[in-house]
Design a protein around this motif. Structure first.
Motif: not given
Length: 235
Positions: A185-195
């Protein structure tokens, strides 16, 4: 249903899901390491997670929800290569939704690219919030005063994945997390543009950390620093 500790339970579905996932991994990638929530490390994953390929599996995130008939839980599977998440998927069986990403590709919901929240005002944010530790009431109050509302789903991996398409504008959990809760989930959020950072602003994925000893903060870049400050404020 069995008890792993006084407050942590495990169901037959946890074990069945893990057996199915591990069986599929071993069939296709017999030389890879595996780190799974219920059965621990396989193929020397505990010693080799920082190098090579290791699958990180949470067969049922949100076990208490599942056991109580609350339809909010998921399956999380990630592949770490040389100690960094390279691919991950979070599947919500109740809604038939799969969030996924690779380290060099977009975040996806099904086959559709997704992105984190673009709300300009922090005061409009809906935040997945779970704080603990010192001065917790003060820190919770500080965050809640700055945002629209907070929620707690009971499934860290699914809530963190929701940051990737803006269902949650941000995710804050100050502790109690393990690699299998956040690797996908962290990778998914990061690749979606979140810090995405840990709860103190450092690296969000660290293979040397013990289980259930770290937190994660994920938010759009414009408001990540302020949410970090508020969530750490002691008053």
């Amino acid at each position: 249903m069995d008890y792993k500790s006084a407050r942590d339970i495990v169901t037959e579905v946890d074990h069945l899901s893990e057996r199915l996932i591990l069986g599929a991994i071993r069939e296709r990638f017999p030389g890879d390491g595996i780190l799974a929530e219920e059965s621990g490390a396989h193929q020397d994953a505990a010693r080799g997670l920082a190098r090579g390929r290791t699958w990180i599996v949470d067969p049922l995130d949100g076990t208490i929800n599942y056991a109580n008939g609350i339809p909010v839980f998921c399956v999380s599977v990630a592949l770490a290569v040389d100690g960094r998440p390279a691919a991950g998927a979070v599947h919500d069986p109740m809604r038939g939704e799969t969030f996924s990403a690779t380290a060099d590709g977009p975040a996806l919901l099904g086959d559709t690219p997704i992105g984190a929240s673009d709300k300009p005002l922090l005061s409009d944010y809906v935040v997945s919030l779970a704080l603990g530790g010192r001065a917790v009431a003060t820190r919770v109050r500080a965050v809640r005063r700055a945002i629209r509302v907070s929620r707690s789903m009971g499934s860290s991996a699914l809530a963190l994945a929701y940051v990737a398409n803006g269902r949650f504008d941000a995710f804050i959990q100050s502790g109690g997390m393990s690699a299998w809760d956040c690797a996908a989930a962290g990778l998914i959020a990061e690749r979606a543009g979140a810090t995405v950072t840990d709860a103190l602003g450092g690296r969000w994925f660290d293979v040397d950390r013990a289980t259930r000893e770290f937190g994660v903060l994920a938010a759009p870049p414009a408001h990540h620093a302020e949410l970090l400050r508020l969530s750490r404020a002691a008053g």
